[in-house]
Scaffold this active site. Structure first.
Site, short mmCIF file in Angstrom:
data_model
loop_
_atom_site.label_atom_id
_atom_site.label_comp_id
_atom_site.label_asym_id
_atom_site.label_seq_id
_atom_site.Cartn_x
_atom_site.Cartn_y
_atom_site.Cartn_z
CG ASN A 288 -1.40 -1.27 1.54
OD1 ASN A 288 -2.33 -1.76 0.77
ND2 ASN A 288 -1.23 -1.94 2.81
CD GLU A 321 5.49 -6.21 -0.02
OE1 GLU A 321 4.53 -5.63 -0.79
OE2 GLU A 321 5.36 -7.69 -0.07
CG HIS A 324 5.47 -4.15 -5.18
ND1 HIS A 324 5.05 -4.43 -6.48
CD2 HIS A 324 5.03 -5.28 -4.37
CE1 HIS A 324 4.75 -5.74 -6.37
NE2 HIS A 324 4.73 -6.20 -5.41
CD GLU A 343 3.00 -8.94 -6.94
OE1 GLU A 343 4.17 -9.01 -6.50
OE2 GLU A 343 2.16 -8.10 -6.34
N1 0A1 Z 1 1.03 -7.52 -3.48
C1 0A1 Z 1 1.32 -8.38 -2.55
C2 0A1 Z 1 0.92 -9.71 -1.99
C3 0A1 Z 1 -0.46 -9.65 -1.54
C4 0A1 Z 1 -1.32 -10.07 -2.42
C5 0A1 Z 1 -2.93 -10.26 -2.25
C6 0A1 Z 1 -3.01 -10.03 -0.69
O1 0A1 Z 1 -4.08 -10.36 -0.38
C7 0A1 Z 1 -5.12 -11.06 -1.07
C8 0A1 Z 1 -1.99 -9.77 -0.05
C9 0A1 Z 1 -0.66 -9.59 -0.39
C10 0A1 Z 1 3.04 -8.50 -2.68
O2 0A1 Z 1 3.36 -8.96 -3.87
O3 0A1 Z 1 3.81 -8.26 -1.73
ZN ZN Z 2 4.57 -8.17 -4.84
#
Ligand code: 0A1
Ligand code: ZN
Length: 896
Positions: A288, A321, A324, A343
């Site tokens: 986030n 993170e 990202h 990802e």
């Molecule tokens: N985007 C995050 C991973 C993530 C994906 C889904 C989630 O809830 C359904 C929570 C985290 C990452 O790649 O770190």
């Molecule tokens: Zn990720």
């Protein structure tokens, strides 16, 4: 927040739950149906009045039409109670809009308007851990992929990006800390012991990056000065008793920020970066904007509570993170089929970061092991899907090894094809061209092409074709002409929905070694001069023949160096050639790989012997090659430890036509025991030489790893002396790595020493859930008889809770994934236990339940009896009333 209430006229309607109606199978969503949004949301004002049982969310959306004049506005919502709704200044009545299932529809809206809503949600009752929920008495959110629709009605899709202003109101004593994305712009007290905070995030973002946290937390603060001299306030929020476990996370964050500037020229863009650790979290962490929410497992560490592997994992998740912020947040995904855009790229970036912090070859070996043991099976089973899937029922099921790890391999291959500099140019162009946009994997590849004047059209097939390709290579040497002919054929088995596979563009990094292990300069037919060292061959057709000139004697080829493509490679090496490569290959990865392939051959022979009821014998040549690695003082300890780790039972299972879990286990245990006995003195000597390493640097970690591996081999030999050594090792351990190393070694040695150590560990750590998970996991993977009762026992331990994803993973996940002998017990009891748990869990947390079902999905790989047992379990799951979409998708796909 200026929403006007119309009091008693509140029309409350619970949103449809995501549970399926019995008779309707849930519909799949297809990439080919993608259409741009018909409305855009410019800005969102949110006001949260927090209450665990009934939180009110007021939102005001500034909407503009995007396209056709007739298009209605259709908002997503799930499990919401709608209290009020206003269009511009006009309260709407139920007849003015249409609320059906998970969609709220409004017709005949003006080009631009403001929609105000008030919804009610119940965070304390949210066990799915998506949307706004309560963990450890604090509020937190998880909105990726589609959790925001559980908070308020919205265009909950990543290509709708808005500027958020968030006001939070809560009881001040219970929730002293109120956080959201961006910068704090206002805060203060309210009547009746309440207070508020207002956060504004200047960067437009999709709803999946929204976050809110409220609770009784303390923070560890530090700072980072960016390369342009901006000061960033860094904060890690945890529960008070964990404040002494944040140092490593903070250092990791600072290292990540510096690395992304140095390596990719990416600078942080807000004045504050916050991380919050929560105990109940479905995944590892979430990126986030400006407010990461983390599973506490990936934040909290002290040498006495976390192993070296934990330290490394924390560093890599923190980095992931953080990275990202550019690869995901500044440039995001157009739709969820593009998930690997962020990802795959971010995993590649975090892998490179970790490689730079430690030993590159060791990191590569570990990443390849992970890919082979987790992604290859996925790609060979009923859940196989391309890096860019074509369809899904529940997007949460597509946060997979394929999207993440194979996606990272695809990015890595682009770097191999373009070179580091070319890749950097491509990435710069990508960020530059698409900053602030929601884009596709095609846009990513296009930027790589444009920045390098390269055609990657055939390469793009990696995004669309599922399955692990097979490379079959052969070599012939002609002494007359002094040429070496290398023939490479690529193929890929069909996967569901893809009967025909097209040839892929595959970088094959290789070298030819002479009898002394030196790289032969390479000159292909038609080339003027030879080039020293390795080179990258590009495969684009089903078969290629490469003819190397000036090769006077038969060389040993070193192929697929550094694992240059995510494929299976076959080359008919003799044992002698494998032993030679183990000792001499100039590529660290391939030296390790030669050992693995040699071990694989030996283990396959042992498995056959077990099946035929023949006596098992230690292969002398293998033992010798193994012993030489152990004796090679020139090698880094971490690399030696990797080389001495035998292929896992899961990898061995992958190589068999019909998986025989018992024979695999027996063969591998025999080899460990035989090596431990045959090389006992050397293991003991290396144990002594590496024991007592101090500090948390890569060298000390490597020594501890090797030391604990030696201990495990010594214990595998079953000697009483070894058990005594492990007992002492446990007793004198001043860090969690050694304590766990001793416990793991003792696991193979039933008896008093083992029982005492396990009991001691439980007594010492029963109040620290993350540490207790290690104790749960160890016993869940224990192959000794009586596993089912043990696992049931663990589930009734006071520290266990089926509501906590980490506990479920430690006990049930480990049992299903790392205890094949008992999970696949012939009487079906292991399958039954997991099935019962899946159904219990599905009513609470569908995401976690669906993950557990994947352990049953490859039932066709087993003998008839086990096939029957697994299939019946899957059928029982599919027939269960009120199943979630998540579990339905995995179970039904596994069956058809
Ligand atoms: N985007 C995050 C991973 C993530 C994906 C889904 C989630 O809830 C359904 C929570 C985290 C990452 O790649 O770190
Ligand atoms: Zn990720």
């Amino acid at each position: 927040n200026a929403i006007v209430h119309h009091g008693s006229q509140a029309h409350a309607q619970p949103g449809c739950s995501r549970k399926m109606m019995k008779e309707t199978a849930p519909a799949a969503i297809h990439l080919k149906d993608y259409a741009p949004p018909r409305w855009r949301i410019l800005s969102v004002d949110l006001c949260f009045v927090l209450d665990p049982e009934d939180t009110r969310v007021r939102s005001r959306l500034t909407l503009v039409r995007n396209g056709q004049a007739e298009a209605p506005l259709q908002l997503n919502g799930q499990d919401l109670v709608l209290h009020h709704i206003r269009l511009d200044d006009r309260p709407l009545q139920p007849g003015d809009y249409h609320l059906e299932g998970e969609t709220l529809t409004l017709h005949d809206l003006p080009e631009r308007c403001e929609l105000s809503l008030e919804t009610g949600i119940a965070p304390a009752a949210n066990t799915a851990l998506e949307g706004l929920y309560v963990s450890g008495g604090n509020f937190c959110t998880q909105c990726e992929a589609e959790g925001f629709r559980r908070i308020t009605w919205f265009l909950d899709r990543p290509d709708v990006m808005a500027v958020y202003t968030v006001r939070i109101e809560a009881d001040k004593a219970r929730y002293p800390v109120l956080l959201s994305n961006g910068n704090l712009t206002d805060s203060g007290d309210l009547p009746e012991g309440r207070h508020f905070a207002v956060w504004h995030d200047p960067f437009p973002k999709p709803s999946y990056l929204f976050a809110l946290v409220a609770g009784d937390l303390v923070c560890r603060r530090d700072g980072f000065t960016t390369r342009t001299g901006r000061e960033v306030d860094l904060r890690i929020y945890v529960q008070r008793h964990n404040l002494d476990k944040c140092d490593h996370a903070m250092r990791s964050l600072q290292a990540s920020m510096g690395w992304d500037e140095d390596t990719f020229g990416r600078e942080y863009d807000l004045d504050i970066y916050m991380i919050v650790a929560v105990d109940d979290f479905n995944m590892g962490a979430m990126e986030n904007k400006g407010l990461n929410v983390f599973n506490s497992k990936y934040v909290l560490a002290r040498p006495d509570t976390a192993t070296d592997d934990d330290f490394v994992a924390i560093e890599s998740v923190i980095a992931h993170e953080y990275f990202h912020n550019w690869s995901g947040n500044r440039v995001t995904c157009r739709d969820w089929f593009q998930l690997s855009l962020k990802e795959g790229l971010t995993v590649f970036r975090d892998q490179e970061f970790t490689a730079d912090q430690s030993l590159r070859a060791v990191k590569r070996i570990q990443d390849v092991q992970r890919l082979r043991t987790l992604q290859f099976p996925e790609d060979a089973g009923p859940m196989a899907h391309p890096v860019r899937p074509q369809s899904y029922i529940e997007i949460n099921n597509f946060y997979t090894m394929t999207v993440y790890e194979k996606g990272a391999e695809v990015v890595r291959m682009i770097q191999t094809l373009l070179g580091r500099e070319g890749f950097r140019r491509g990435l710069d162009l990508y960020f530059d061209r698409h900053d602030g946009q929601a884009v596709t994997t095609d846009d990513f590849v296009k930027a790589m092409e444009d920045a390098n004047a390269r055609d990657l059209s055939r390469f793009r097939r990696w995004y669309d074709q599922a399955g692990t390709p097979l490379l079959e290579a052969t070599g012939t040497h002609d002494p007359e002409t002094a040429t070496y002919r290398l023939t490479v054929r690529q193929s890929c088995l069909p996967t569901k929905g893809q009967p025909e596979k097209l040839p892929l563009h595959i970088p094959l990094v290789m070298a030819l070694l002479d009898a002394r292990g030196r790289e032969i300069p390479l000159r292909l037919e038609g080339e003027d001069s030879a080039v020293a060292g390795e080179r990258t061959l590009e495969l684009t057709a089903p078969t290629h023949v490469f003819v190397f000139q000036d090769v006077p004697e038969l060389p040993v080829p070193s192929l697929l160096r550094g694992f240059s493509a995510p494929v299976n490679l076959r080359f008919p090496y003799t044992d002698a050639q494998l032993a030679f490569l183990m000792a001499h290959d100039t590529d660290d990865f391939n030296r390790w790989e030669a050992g693995q392939q040699f071990a694989l051959k030996v283990l396959q022979g042992l498995i056959e012997a077990v099946q035929a009821g023949q006596p098992l014998m230690l292969d002398a040549r293998f033992a010798q090659a193994f012993g030489q690695v152990l004796a090679n003082g020139a090698l880094d300890a971490a690399l030696v430890a990797e080389a001495l780790t035998l292929p896992g039972e899961g990898y061995l299972a992958e190589q068999m036509a019909v998986v025989d879990v018992d024979a695999i286990h027996q063969a591998r245990q025999f080899l460990r025991q035989a090596l431990g006995a045959a090389l006992g003195d050397r293991f003991r000597a290396v144990y002594e030489a590496t024991a007592g390493a101090q500090g948390m640097d890569a060298t000390a970690m490597g020594r501890r790893r090797l030391c604990n591996l030696c201990l495990a081999y010594l214990c595998a030999s079953g000697e009483a002396e070894a058990v005594a050594l492990a007992r002492t090792h446990y007793g004198s351990a001043d860090n969690m790595t050694d304590a766990m190393g001793a416990l793991r070694a003792l696991l193979d040695c039933p008896g008093e020493a083992r029982d005492q150590a396990l009991a001691h560990f439980e007594a010492r750590w029963r109040d620290d859930p993350l540490v207790l998970d290690k104790w749960f996991g160890l016993q869940a993977m224990d192959a000794a008889p009586g596993a089912l009762d043990r696992v049931r026992g663990l589930m009734s331990h006071p520290g266990f809770s089926i509501r906590n994803p980490n506990r479920v993973r430690a006990v049930l996940g480990t049992f299903a994934m790392a205890n094949p002998v008992h999970f696949h017990a012939l009487d079906g009891s292991g399958h039954g236990l997991i099935t019962d748990s899946v159904l219990e869990l599905d009513a609470l947390n569908p995401q976690i339940a669906a993950r557990l079902v994947t352990s049953l999905s490859r039932w066709r790989r087993f003998d008839e009896e086990r096939q029957g047992s697994m299939r019946r379990c899957l059928e029982r799951i599919v027939a269960h009333p009120g199943l979630s979409r998540d579990v339905y998708e995995v179970a039904s796909r596994s069956l058809d």
